[in-house]
Design a protein around this motif. Structure first.
Motif, PDB file in Angstrom:
ATOM      1  N   PHE A  39     -21.028  61.159  57.105  1.00  0.00           N
ATOM      2  CA  PHE A  39     -21.409  61.865  56.102  1.00  0.00           C
ATOM      3  C   PHE A  39     -22.627  61.326  55.321  1.00  0.00           C
ATOM      4  O   PHE A  39     -23.710  61.815  54.716  1.00  0.00           O
ATOM      5  CB  PHE A  39     -20.491  62.244  55.065  1.00  0.00           C
ATOM      6  N   ILE A  40     -22.568  60.054  55.162  1.00  0.00           N
ATOM      7  CA  ILE A  40     -23.637  59.065  54.292  1.00  0.00           C
ATOM      8  C   ILE A  40     -24.699  58.581  55.250  1.00  0.00           C
ATOM      9  O   ILE A  40     -25.909  58.953  55.121  1.00  0.00           O
ATOM     10  CB  ILE A  40     -22.948  58.075  53.430  1.00  0.00           C
ATOM     11  N   ILE A  41     -24.327  57.713  56.208  1.00  0.00           N
ATOM     12  CA  ILE A  41     -25.224  57.285  57.129  1.00  0.00           C
ATOM     13  C   ILE A  41     -25.974  58.359  58.055  1.00  0.00           C
ATOM     14  O   ILE A  41     -27.285  58.322  58.254  1.00  0.00           O
ATOM     15  CB  ILE A  41     -24.542  56.222  57.938  1.00  0.00           C
ATOM     16  N   GLY A  42     -25.198  59.251  58.527  1.00  0.00           N
ATOM     17  CA  GLY A  42     -25.808  60.306  59.294  1.00  0.00           C
ATOM     18  C   GLY A  42     -26.774  61.057  58.664  1.00  0.00           C
ATOM     19  O   GLY A  42     -27.607  61.481  59.252  1.00  0.00           O
ATOM     20  N   SER A  43     -26.408  61.600  57.466  1.00  0.00           N
ATOM     21  CA  SER A  43     -27.445  62.386  56.598  1.00  0.00           C
ATOM     22  C   SER A  43     -28.872  61.523  56.165  1.00  0.00           C
ATOM     23  O   SER A  43     -29.607  62.268  56.363  1.00  0.00           O
ATOM     24  CB  SER A  43     -26.572  62.995  55.382  1.00  0.00           C
ATOM     25  N   LEU A  44     -28.471  60.272  55.933  1.00  0.00           N
ATOM     26  CA  LEU A  44     -29.845  59.511  55.459  1.00  0.00           C
ATOM     27  C   LEU A  44     -30.529  59.250  56.728  1.00  0.00           C
ATOM     28  O   LEU A  44     -31.642  59.389  56.486  1.00  0.00           O
ATOM     29  CB  LEU A  44     -29.276  58.198  55.035  1.00  0.00           C
ATOM     30  N   VAL A  45     -29.871  58.932  57.896  1.00  0.00           N
ATOM     31  CA  VAL A  45     -30.778  58.703  59.141  1.00  0.00           C
ATOM     32  C   VAL A  45     -31.531  60.081  59.555  1.00  0.00           C
ATOM     33  O   VAL A  45     -32.596  60.222  60.075  1.00  0.00           O
ATOM     34  CB  VAL A  45     -29.892  58.143  60.448  1.00  0.00           C
ATOM     35  N   ALA A  46     -30.690  61.221  59.420  1.00  0.00           N
ATOM     36  CA  ALA A  46     -31.168  62.543  59.730  1.00  0.00           C
ATOM     37  C   ALA A  46     -32.486  62.979  58.738  1.00  0.00           C
ATOM     38  O   ALA A  46     -33.448  63.798  59.275  1.00  0.00           O
ATOM     39  CB  ALA A  46     -30.223  63.561  59.758  1.00  0.00           C
ATOM     40  N   GLU A  47     -32.564  62.385  57.659  1.00  0.00           N
ATOM     41  CA  GLU A  47     -33.685  62.549  56.723  1.00  0.00           C
ATOM     42  C   GLU A  47     -34.909  61.769  57.240  1.00  0.00           C
ATOM     43  O   GLU A  47     -36.061  62.329  56.880  1.00  0.00           O
ATOM     44  CB  GLU A  47     -33.581  62.127  55.488  1.00  0.00           C
ATOM     45  N   THR A  49     -35.301  60.771  60.587  1.00  0.00           N
ATOM     46  CA  THR A  49     -35.780  61.283  62.059  1.00  0.00           C
ATOM     47  C   THR A  49     -34.773  62.426  62.480  1.00  0.00           C
ATOM     48  O   THR A  49     -33.796  62.689  62.005  1.00  0.00           O
ATOM     49  CB  THR A  49     -35.682  60.174  62.971  1.00  0.00           C
ATOM     50  N   SER A  50     -35.374  62.944  63.327  1.00  0.00           N
ATOM     51  CA  SER A  50     -34.691  64.279  63.960  1.00  0.00           C
ATOM     52  C   SER A  50     -34.145  64.023  65.470  1.00  0.00           C
ATOM     53  O   SER A  50     -33.720  64.841  66.064  1.00  0.00           O
ATOM     54  CB  SER A  50     -35.627  65.385  64.017  1.00  0.00           C
ATOM     55  N   ASN A  51     -34.505  62.764  65.861  1.00  0.00           N
ATOM     56  CA  ASN A  51     -33.954  62.176  67.283  1.00  0.00           C
ATOM     57  C   ASN A  51     -32.289  62.190  67.072  1.00  0.00           C
ATOM     58  O   ASN A  51     -31.901  61.426  66.394  1.00  0.00           O
ATOM     59  CB  ASN A  51     -34.592  61.109  67.292  1.00  0.00           C
ATOM     60  N   PHE A  52     -31.881  62.909  67.903  1.00  0.00           N
ATOM     61  CA  PHE A  52     -30.314  62.900  67.799  1.00  0.00           C
ATOM     62  C   PHE A  52     -29.732  61.559  68.399  1.00  0.00           C
ATOM     63  O   PHE A  52     -28.785  61.247  67.923  1.00  0.00           O
ATOM     64  CB  PHE A  52     -29.698  63.964  68.734  1.00  0.00           C
TER      65      PHE A  52
END
Length: 121
Positions: A39-47, A49-52
């Motif tokens: 929830f935290i790391i995933g959302s921060l990295v998703a902001e 980059t959009s690379n899965f």
């Protein structure tokens, strides 16, 4: 590798209460070491980059990093034993063991993440 395995088994036998405490802490703090990467790391990295693949790697590495913290006392005791046996620095063996735990935990965390995604859980 046999030396490491025997030292881990010896440390687990001598420090049985430490094993029990680590298992209880893993169960009680599941939301921290499993929830923070999602929830935290995933959302921060998703902001950023959009690379899965990058998001997946960051989630796996942070999950493995947080999970491996519970095994620091064991790794330190094993590193002390191996350092005494081989006559080398304890720090080198501790860094090796901790890095190995982080990588293995990240791989397991990543495999579970992939299986959850494939099975749509």
């Amino acid at each position: 590798m046999n030396l490491y395995l025997h030292n881990y088994l010896d440390v687990f036998k001598r420090n049985f209460m430490l094993v029990v405490m680590a298992l209880v802490l893993l169960a009680v703090t599941f939301f921290i070491w499993a929830g923070v990467p999602f929830f935290i790391i995933g959302s921060l990295v998703a902001e950023l980059t959009s690379n899965f693949v990058i998001i997946y790697l960051c989630i796996s590495l942070s999950g493995g990093f947080l999970f491996s913290f519970y095994f620091v006392p064991f790794n330190l005791k094993v590193a002390e034993n191996i350092g005494n046996i081989k006559g080398d620095s304890v720090t080198i063996y501790f860094m090796y063991l901790q890095t190995l735990w982080i990588i293995v935990s990240s791989l397991i965390f990543g495999i579970v993440l992939i299986l959850m995604n494939v099975l749509q859980l």
